[in-house]
Design a protein around this motif. Structure first.
Motif, mmCIF file in Angstrom:
data_model
loop_
_atom_site.group_PDB
_atom_site.id
_atom_site.type_symbol
_atom_site.label_atom_id
_atom_site.label_comp_id
_atom_site.label_asym_id
_atom_site.label_seq_id
_atom_site.Cartn_x
_atom_site.Cartn_y
_atom_site.Cartn_z
ATOM 1 N N SER A 309 0.833 -1.205 0.000
ATOM 2 C CA SER A 309 0.000 0.000 0.000
ATOM 3 C C SER A 309 0.869 1.257 0.000
ATOM 4 C CB SER A 309 -0.918 0.040 1.227
ATOM 5 O OG SER A 309 -1.844 -1.018 1.188
ATOM 6 N N LYS A 313 -3.433 3.408 -0.192
ATOM 7 C CA LYS A 313 -4.039 2.835 -1.384
ATOM 8 C C LYS A 313 -3.299 1.560 -1.767
ATOM 9 C CE LYS A 313 -6.518 2.830 -5.257
ATOM 10 N NZ LYS A 313 -7.983 2.661 -5.277
ATOM 11 N N GLN A 314 -4.037 0.457 -1.811
ATOM 12 C CA GLN A 314 -3.432 -0.816 -2.185
ATOM 13 C C GLN A 314 -3.134 -0.810 -3.681
ATOM 14 O OE1 GLN A 314 -5.736 -3.995 -0.559
ATOM 15 N NE2 GLN A 314 -4.277 -5.597 -1.133
ATOM 16 N N ARG A 315 -1.884 -1.084 -4.025
ATOM 17 C CA ARG A 315 -1.453 -1.014 -5.422
ATOM 18 C C ARG A 315 -1.443 -2.386 -6.084
ATOM 19 N NH1 ARG A 315 -3.008 3.583 -7.067
ATOM 20 N NH2 ARG A 315 -2.194 5.342 -5.848
ATOM 21 N N ALA A 334 -0.746 9.572 -9.406
ATOM 22 C CA ALA A 334 -0.550 9.136 -8.017
ATOM 23 C C ALA A 334 0.883 9.441 -7.585
ATOM 24 C CB ALA A 334 -0.827 7.645 -7.892
#
Length: 360
Positions: A309, A313-315, A334
């Motif tokens: 993350s 935000k989990q990528r 991002a």
């Protein structure tokens, strides 16, 4: 540049003491990868718990390992008894226990023929008898338990330490099954009042002790002890490299074509650490099945959610994890972390080997 587990030491130790206090007779379980900590580190912590018995109100005079191979790592760091959870068989490490700590080992016996064989080899061997539960993995049936009772009486074996019950993980109460199994044990004439149990709640243990006040109930606890306060545990990965990439450009081992513009991020942590290796969960809910289908569809087009993350935000994995590193996709717009920066990782602790464990 590592996959690191950082532990809030004060908070973690407070949780360990509280768990031991709440579970009289606790047998800490230190097996496998040591729940991410290593067996050696946990064994030292069990010794520490035992030395704090005045504070917890319960001596921690036994720890459990999973296999005979794991004995050596625990035996040099902990002074008490060593219960081996894998049932004894007349082969391999089970018959090659070093004399230096052999007197501390407590075997698990789940078959009548193994009880005969072990006590033929060593009449003073110490052991627990395992009953067959609804999990149906190892253990003696009611009839076999009766025969074991006859054998114990006939040979006057001194090494029986108790009965062992390995119960399944589920949300319903185990009390009915445990009551039946204890009654079977009593009816079979097994001369012990000590029962080792797993996967019982604190309320179930309290009820069981009230129902059988002349018994000693000893809970074997691993996950809830070592990982019970997840807020004390933080896993991080180091950013090793970052590369801008345009849509259509090739990348990775397989020369895939990038479907979007953004950045490729190379981070520490790969299959050698357990990243990307997932055991079946057994969850049969509609939601779980839908999630499985969704992951399959994402994989087909090259998008699979990773455990890494960035800014909450989990990528996505850009491709399957490598042995010691992973490639992530960060979309245009991002924030791209700097090389050397740490990012968060969500892992399954029992399947992850960390490069570094730091207890503050």
């Amino acid at each position: 540049m590592t996959l690191r587990l950082t532990v809030d030491g004060e908070r973690w130790r407070r949780h360990l003491l509280a768990t031991a206090t709440a579970h009289p007779g606790i047998v800490p379980v230190c097996k496998g990868n040591g729940y991410g900590f290593t067996i050696g580190r946990l064994a030292r912590r069990v010794q520490w718990l035992h030395e704090h018995a005045e504070q917890t109100g319960t001596p921690v005079d036994m720890l459990a390992v999973g296999t005979y191979r794991e004995l050596a790592e625990a035996a040099t760091r902990y002074d008490g008894d060593l219960l081996v959870l894998t049932p004894w068989r007349p082969v391999g490490g089970a018959v090659e226990v070093p004399e230096a700590h052999g007197h501390r080992v407590v075997h698990t016996i789940s078959r009548l023929e193994d009880l005969r064989d072990l006590t033929d080899r060593d009449p003073r061997a110490r052991f627990v008898l395992e009953q067959l539960t609804s999990m149906r993995r190892h253990g003696m049936t009611r009839r076999e338990l009766v025969e074991a009772g006859h054998l114990l009486a006939e040979r006057r074996l001194p090494g029986l330490q108790g009965m062992a019950l390995h119960l399944p993980l589920n949300t319903s109460s185990h009390l009915g099954e445990v009551t039946r199994l204890i009654n079977d044990m009593v009816a079979a004439g097994i001369g012990t009042r000590t029962v080792f149990v797993s996967h019982l709640t604190r309320d179930e243990l309290t009820t069981l002790r009230a129902t059988y006040p002349d018994f000693t109930i000893r809970p074997r606890i691993g996950t809830d002890l070592w990982l019970g306060d997840r807020g004390a545990l933080q896993v991080s990965s180091t950013v090793l490299d970052a590369h801008p990439i345009e849509r259509g450009e090739a990348f990775g081992y397989r020369g895939r074509s990038m479907p979007k513009s953004g950045h490729l991020l190379v981070v520490s942590g790969g299959t050698a650490h357990g990243i990307g290796l997932e055991a079946p969960t057994g969850d049969q809910s509609i939601r779980a099945r839908a999630a499985t289908l969704a992951r399959g569809g994402m994989d087909a087009v090259g998008f699979v959610r990773s455990p890494f993350s960035i800014d909450g935000k989990q990528r996505l994995f850009a491709e399957p994890p490598h042995m010691q590193a992973s490639m992530l996709f960060v979309p245009s717009g991002a924030r791209v972390p700097a090389v050397g920066e740490d990012i968060d990782v969500r892992v399954r602790f029992t399947a992850t080997d960390f490069d570094s464990v730091v207890v503050t």
